[in-house]
Design an enzyme around this catalytic site. Sequence first.
Site, PDB file in Angstrom:
ATOM      1  N   SER A 177      12.218  -6.076  -5.752  1.00  0.00           N
ATOM      2  CA  SER A 177      10.982  -5.659  -6.407  1.00  0.00           C
ATOM      3  C   SER A 177      10.170  -4.840  -5.413  1.00  0.00           C
ATOM      4  CB  SER A 177      10.200  -6.902  -6.819  1.00  0.00           C
ATOM      5  OG  SER A 177       8.845  -6.588  -6.986  1.00  0.00           O
TER       6      SER A 177
ATOM      7  N   GLU B  37       7.379  -5.858 -13.573  1.00  0.00           N
ATOM      8  CA  GLU B  37       8.515  -5.078 -13.076  1.00  0.00           C
ATOM      9  C   GLU B  37       9.845  -5.680 -13.565  1.00  0.00           C
ATOM     10  OE1 GLU B  37       8.540  -4.640  -8.826  1.00  0.00           O
ATOM     11  OE2 GLU B  37      10.419  -3.505  -8.875  1.00  0.00           O
TER      12      GLU B  37
ATOM     13  N   GLU C  65       2.850   1.206   6.685  1.00  0.00           N
ATOM     14  CA  GLU C  65       2.557   1.483   5.273  1.00  0.00           C
ATOM     15  C   GLU C  65       1.453   0.583   4.722  1.00  0.00           C
ATOM     16  OE1 GLU C  65       5.423   0.408   6.565  1.00  0.00           O
ATOM     17  OE2 GLU C  65       6.504  -0.974   5.264  1.00  0.00           O
TER      18      GLU C  65
ATOM     19  N   GLU D 276       4.415  -8.300   9.626  1.00  0.00           N
ATOM     20  CA  GLU D 276       4.191  -7.589   8.366  1.00  0.00           C
ATOM     21  C   GLU D 276       2.859  -6.834   8.370  1.00  0.00           C
ATOM     22  OE1 GLU D 276       3.385  -9.843   4.766  1.00  0.00           O
ATOM     23  OE2 GLU D 276       4.740  -8.569   3.628  1.00  0.00           O
TER      24      GLU D 276
ATOM     25  N   CYS E 232       8.356 -11.241  -1.647  1.00  0.00           N
ATOM     26  CA  CYS E 232       7.131 -11.792  -1.049  1.00  0.00           C
ATOM     27  C   CYS E 232       7.294 -12.148   0.413  1.00  0.00           C
ATOM     28  CB  CYS E 232       6.720 -13.085  -1.727  1.00  0.00           C
ATOM     29  SG  CYS E 232       6.928 -13.084  -3.460  1.00  0.00           S
TER      30      CYS E 232
ATOM     31  N   GLU F  48       5.023  -8.252 -10.292  1.00  0.00           N
ATOM     32  CA  GLU F  48       6.458  -8.515 -10.221  1.00  0.00           C
ATOM     33  C   GLU F  48       7.008  -8.882 -11.593  1.00  0.00           C
ATOM     34  OE1 GLU F  48       8.038  -9.996  -6.221  1.00  0.00           O
ATOM     35  OE2 GLU F  48       8.289 -11.726  -7.536  1.00  0.00           O
TER      36      GLU F  48
ATOM     37  N   LYS G 263       4.721 -12.880   9.154  1.00  0.00           N
ATOM     38  CA  LYS G 263       3.524 -12.256   8.578  1.00  0.00           C
ATOM     39  C   LYS G 263       2.742 -11.471   9.628  1.00  0.00           C
ATOM     40  CE  LYS G 263       3.691 -13.615   4.257  1.00  0.00           C
ATOM     41  NZ  LYS G 263       3.841 -12.620   3.191  1.00  0.00           N
TER      42      LYS G 263
ATOM     43  N   CYS H 287       8.355 -21.483   2.212  1.00  0.00           N
ATOM     44  CA  CYS H 287       7.231 -21.403   3.159  1.00  0.00           C
ATOM     45  C   CYS H 287       6.825 -22.768   3.717  1.00  0.00           C
ATOM     46  CB  CYS H 287       6.031 -20.748   2.507  1.00  0.00           C
ATOM     47  SG  CYS H 287       6.433 -19.156   1.776  1.00  0.00           S
TER      48      CYS H 287
END
Lengths: 162, 595
Positions: B330, B287, B377, B372, B310, B284, B369, B514
């Site tokens: 990102s 980037e 993908e 996720e 994230c 990141e 999560k 978090c």
Amino acid sequence: MSAIKIKLRENDLKQLKEVCESFNNDPGELINVLHKAQGIFGYLPAEVQEVVAQELKVPVAKVYGVVTFYSFFTMVPRGKYPISVCTGTACYVRGAEKVLDEFKRILKVPVGETTSDGKFSIAGLRCVGACGLAPVVLVGDKTYGRVAPDGVKEILKEYEDK
Amino acid sequence: MEKMKIKIDNRVVEVEEGTTILEAARKIDIDIPTLCYMNLGDMGIEHKPGGCRICVVEVEGRRNLAPSCATDCHDGMEVKTHSIRVLNARRTVMELMLSDHPFECLTCAKSGNCDLQSMAIKFGIREVPYEGEKSTYKPDTSPSILRDMDKCIMCRRCEKMCNEVQTVGVLSGINRGFESVVAPAFERNLDHSECTYCGQCVAVCPTAALTEVDHTNQVLRALADPTKTVVVQTAPAVRAALGEEFGMEPGTLVTGKMVAALKQLEFDYVFDTDFAADLTIMEEGAEILGRLGKFLSGDKSVKLPVLTSCCPGWVNFFEYHFSDMLDIPSTARSPQQMFGAIAKTYFAEKIKKDRKDMVVVSIMPCVAKKYECTREEFATDNNPDVDFSISTRELANLIKRANIDFNKLPDEEFDGPMGESTGASVIFGTTGGVIEAATRSAYEMHTGKKLEKVDFDQLRGMEGIREATVDFDGFPLKIGIAHGLGNARKLLEDIRAGKSEFHAIEIMACPGGCIGGGGQPLHHGNSAILKARQKAIYQEDAGKPIRKSHENPSIIKLYEDFLGEPMSEKAHHLLHTRYFGRARQIVIETDVKEE
């Protein structure tokens, strides 16, 4: 979840957008917009609620919440002649329940539903402000006062050939 | 502000105009029980619908009892909080609520952690004298969240979080009277809504109406399977909260004990998501610097700001609501997914295992999560990079089930190489942490100078939206931070309107980041707990010998041996992702003929 696609006919979408615009797409006017929309479509299917939500920028869950809260709004198409039997206190004590039962028996549909030919739908209603005429029945915009169960057949007869 | 005096239980208290009876009572430590009420003061979140009627009190001269959470004080008011009339009313309210609640306490996921149960215990309820209809509702399961609305008490805290705090707008009160329930539009299931799975509804639900999907049994099955090599990763925020489940003070760091417990549970390799957080910073950070460099050299194809990526709840949110801006975040995958990708390639090669014989488990402060790791993908030949994600609460449950005396465990160390991490990665667990970690590395990469002081105090705090300018050797780097999706929406709308001047923005879906995640031990409305966890996170960072991601020796080796350099082709393939526009679309139906 992939994107939800909401399908609407072009003309319906146009009309609906015009309704929202006539209230300046103001989220505070949600109930008025829904009222108008139901006037056009006769009911408020999910697609209509989706468009209203998008135009007024309110979550569609909120729109659905409002539609399911108010008994005036319906998500099932109403009949060509929507029948409302007042079950407010005055009408109730003068036998509205029996009148309602008679409509259900003859038309063979429960409250909130529409006959298979799309002609009649039955709804309960709380007080139309004509307690002196109790029990009161509305068919479309027409009002019938002091209706007794055995008068139900006669009322329906009026719409037989229409 | 006008001051007024009121008397509560014969004690005088002076309050300002607009203070509720409940607030006045708490000021002098008089406890009035509450159920639907919730006040997360530090987050500016207050919910007082006056719906449950548990907090009623007797007000002199008033005919009916007053809900103390929603009744303002007036001068000279006299209040009784535990008269017989009040106690009887509260008991009746409880009994009525329980008469429409399933009695499954022994097997309920929330048993021992349920506000309704605590209240029943407090009131000494021994029987429910009322019998009547019970509301029943279809159960709803999604990749992350379970809805069992039979257990809903209509406190509507979830609605508050979903609509006002997160502005996700999936949950709404529908129907009326006995039929009323909180549900998504058209009573579809959550996985047919725009739910981001942030889990803030779960975090505030007083009962088990909303819980996370439990994956502990799948994890146990994997551990018991001798053909599987089971690798576990633990997210930064878990170590700052897990101790609470074992009676420790909020803010107690339990990193070493957590590692020891995972080893006792017989995970084959106990690794750290922090390792992958360092890796995230490498990618990141590169980037951000790349995009910034191009932007400053006048390349019009590059857009700023760069948004962090994230947080899976946040990713869902922008895919649904900002699908016109998918080129802004990102492309770096979240640490959980970077970890999975590296574990099932680099590490699999190292230990000579096929990815199919490996199971990667993640311990996350999060319920999004879970969703996720099911995203297509993030799988190769239908084999997911991360097999199961369990919450901090589920890990506590596993430890308790295994009868491990957590408090007495010795401190143990993570395994290498994917257990090595820096202070920069630890602070991923709190709002402001990811961007601070990125700043530490980006500064050194950009300027070629060594940072004198790695603490960027201007990026820390609890305000919902923060901004700061960091001097990058003469270049003022403008940074924005938002936590809570409602705050994120504000920054996003500014960007859409072309009003944003930030170069980089960090966004976390949950209030506090978090540490306040939907999978953390329940805070029961006490926001001081989140502050204590935040403090612990910064304490862990300060105690680390290495505090900059790019100095992590295991990360340096990973690039040398396997990835090449940040943003390399291999890194792109394994560590970056793409986003999908998922906004609702209204399409014209053409196959229906106009009448």
